[in-house]
Design a protein around this motif. Structure first.
Motif, PDB file in Angstrom:
ATOM      1  N   ARG A 191       0.840  -1.188   0.000  1.00  0.00           N
ATOM      2  CA  ARG A 191       0.000   0.000   0.000  1.00  0.00           C
ATOM      3  C   ARG A 191       0.876   1.239   0.000  1.00  0.00           C
ATOM      4  N   GLY A 192       0.641   2.129  -0.961  1.00  0.00           N
ATOM      5  CA  GLY A 192       1.329   3.397  -0.994  1.00  0.00           C
ATOM      6  C   GLY A 192       0.659   4.400  -0.077  1.00  0.00           C
ATOM      7  N   PRO A 193       1.262   5.566   0.099  1.00  0.00           N
ATOM      8  CA  PRO A 193       0.674   6.571   1.006  1.00  0.00           C
ATOM      9  C   PRO A 193      -0.687   7.051   0.551  1.00  0.00           C
ATOM     10  N   LEU A 194      -0.910   7.188  -0.757  1.00  0.00           N
ATOM     11  CA  LEU A 194      -2.207   7.643  -1.246  1.00  0.00           C
ATOM     12  C   LEU A 194      -3.291   6.615  -0.957  1.00  0.00           C
ATOM     13  N   VAL A 195      -2.968   5.332  -1.110  1.00  0.00           N
ATOM     14  CA  VAL A 195      -3.938   4.277  -0.827  1.00  0.00           C
ATOM     15  C   VAL A 195      -4.292   4.266   0.655  1.00  0.00           C
ATOM     16  N   ARG A 196      -3.297   4.443   1.501  1.00  0.00           N
ATOM     17  CA  ARG A 196      -3.560   4.460   2.938  1.00  0.00           C
ATOM     18  C   ARG A 196      -4.446   5.637   3.328  1.00  0.00           C
ATOM     19  N   LEU A 197      -4.171   6.795   2.732  1.00  0.00           N
ATOM     20  CA  LEU A 197      -5.002   7.958   3.025  1.00  0.00           C
ATOM     21  C   LEU A 197      -6.431   7.758   2.529  1.00  0.00           C
ATOM     22  N   TRP A 198      -6.596   7.121   1.369  1.00  0.00           N
ATOM     23  CA  TRP A 198      -7.923   6.877   0.823  1.00  0.00           C
ATOM     24  C   TRP A 198      -8.730   5.957   1.733  1.00  0.00           C
ATOM     25  N   ARG A 199      -8.077   4.958   2.293  1.00  0.00           N
ATOM     26  CA  ARG A 199      -8.796   3.990   3.115  1.00  0.00           C
ATOM     27  C   ARG A 199      -9.217   4.553   4.464  1.00  0.00           C
ATOM     28  N   ILE A 200      -8.535   5.588   4.934  1.00  0.00           N
ATOM     29  CA  ILE A 200      -8.897   6.177   6.229  1.00  0.00           C
ATOM     30  C   ILE A 200      -9.415   7.598   6.031  1.00  0.00           C
ATOM     31  N   ARG A 201     -10.005   7.869   4.865  1.00  0.00           N
ATOM     32  CA  ARG A 201     -10.445   9.227   4.557  1.00  0.00           C
ATOM     33  C   ARG A 201     -11.508   9.720   5.539  1.00  0.00           C
ATOM     34  N   THR A 202     -12.409   8.835   5.940  1.00  0.00           N
ATOM     35  CA  THR A 202     -13.456   9.251   6.877  1.00  0.00           C
ATOM     36  C   THR A 202     -12.865   9.641   8.218  1.00  0.00           C
ATOM     37  N   LEU A 215      -9.864  10.700   8.792  1.00  0.00           N
ATOM     38  CA  LEU A 215      -9.113  11.944   8.653  1.00  0.00           C
ATOM     39  C   LEU A 215     -10.042  13.153   8.662  1.00  0.00           C
ATOM     40  N   LEU A 216     -11.183  13.046   7.970  1.00  0.00           N
ATOM     41  CA  LEU A 216     -12.141  14.146   7.959  1.00  0.00           C
ATOM     42  C   LEU A 216     -12.713  14.404   9.348  1.00  0.00           C
ATOM     43  N   LEU A 217     -13.010  13.319  10.080  1.00  0.00           N
ATOM     44  CA  LEU A 217     -13.524  13.488  11.440  1.00  0.00           C
ATOM     45  C   LEU A 217     -12.479  14.122  12.352  1.00  0.00           C
ATOM     46  N   ALA A 218     -11.227  13.703  12.200  1.00  0.00           N
ATOM     47  CA  ALA A 218     -10.158  14.284  13.008  1.00  0.00           C
ATOM     48  C   ALA A 218      -9.974  15.765  12.695  1.00  0.00           C
ATOM     49  N   ALA A 219     -10.054  16.129  11.405  1.00  0.00           N
ATOM     50  CA  ALA A 219      -9.933  17.533  11.032  1.00  0.00           C
ATOM     51  C   ALA A 219     -11.092  18.352  11.583  1.00  0.00           C
ATOM     52  N   ALA A 220     -12.320  17.804  11.518  1.00  0.00           N
ATOM     53  CA  ALA A 220     -13.475  18.516  12.055  1.00  0.00           C
ATOM     54  C   ALA A 220     -13.362  18.692  13.571  1.00  0.00           C
ATOM     55  N   LEU A 221     -12.887  17.650  14.264  1.00  0.00           N
ATOM     56  CA  LEU A 221     -12.721  17.743  15.714  1.00  0.00           C
ATOM     57  C   LEU A 221     -11.655  18.767  16.073  1.00  0.00           C
ATOM     58  N   ALA A 222     -10.564  18.805  15.312  1.00  0.00           N
ATOM     59  CA  ALA A 222      -9.506  19.779  15.576  1.00  0.00           C
ATOM     60  C   ALA A 222     -10.013  21.201  15.360  1.00  0.00           C
ATOM     61  N   ALA A 223     -10.769  21.404  14.267  1.00  0.00           N
ATOM     62  CA  ALA A 223     -11.327  22.735  14.014  1.00  0.00           C
ATOM     63  C   ALA A 223     -12.313  23.136  15.106  1.00  0.00           C
TER      64      ALA A 223
END
Length: 216
Positions: free
Chosen positions: A22-33, A35-43
């Motif tokens: 798995r490349g970095p882009l694939v890993r980010l795609w699989r945990i996209r939800t 990551l979005l939740l973490a960004a929303a919580l941080a904001a």
């Protein structure tokens, strides 16, 4: 009854590698939800800290109400629960592909493009890789149901684009009041074909198919 050859976890050819590349882009795609939740919580946290430091309590009250009000209602809790199950099912589907033969010789697994709640569980729209087809998912339907902690699964293939597969994860009897799945609104119910010959389509779906065939 002999086991379906498609369901052999260790096939006759020994050069099929384990699916783990798995490349970095694939890993980010699989945990996209996540990551979005973490960004929303941080904001959300930064906004609250900034508001409290400046002595402005209205943003704190509004943001707290936006979170607490849905949490105390049954509709809000059901919405959160159904979408949490979507995230869980997506990861469990990926795990089944990793642990079985549903990956390519290069170690790539099918892409879960979208997963949405339904009145009975979840539906996942999947884009298959070269060498993988809808019949593969049907052969592994019991493994998918067990991995997703569900009652059963149904597999559908697109009528004209066989690279698209819908996996329906059935957790419960149909729940009234739940909105129709987004996958049906996007592609239409007539676009999908069940891979089980004994599967009985709902009456409204049979009527839609008959009208489509009459118009051809």
């Amino acid at each position: 009854m002999p086991r379906n050859p498609r369901k052999q976890i260790y096939p006759g050819y020994e050069d099929l590698p384990a699916a783990g590349r798995r490349g970095p882009l694939v890993r980010l795609w699989r945990i996209r939800t996540e990551l979005l939740l973490a960004a929303a919580l941080a904001a959300f946290t930064l906004t609250l800290l900034d508001a409290t430091q400046q002595g402005r309590w209205m943003p704190l009250i509004l943001l707290s109400s936006a979170i607490s009000v849905p949490a105390v209602t049954r509709t809000g809790r059901n919405w959160v629960t159904s979408h949490v199950w979507c995230v869980i099912s997506r990861h469990r589907l990926q795990r089944v592909c990793l642990e079985t033969t549903m990956h390519t010789r290069a170690g790539r697994i099918p892409l879960v493009l979208w997963i949405t709640p339904t009145s009975r569980g979840e539906k996942a729209l999947i884009l298959t890789r070269a060498g993988i087809c809808a019949e593969e998912f049907e052969a592994y339907s019991e493994e998918i149901a067990a991995a997703c902690w569900a009652r059963s699964t149904n597999v559908y293939r697109h009528r004209t684009r066989s690279q698209f597969v819908v996996v329906e994860i059935v957790r419960r009897d149909e729940t009234p009041g739940v909105a129709s799945p987004g996958l049906d609104r996007l592609y239409g119910r007539r676009a999908w074909v069940s891979l089980r010959p004994d599967f009985e389509e709902p009456p409204d779906l049979r009527a839609d198919v008959a009208l489509a065939q009459a118009g051809q």
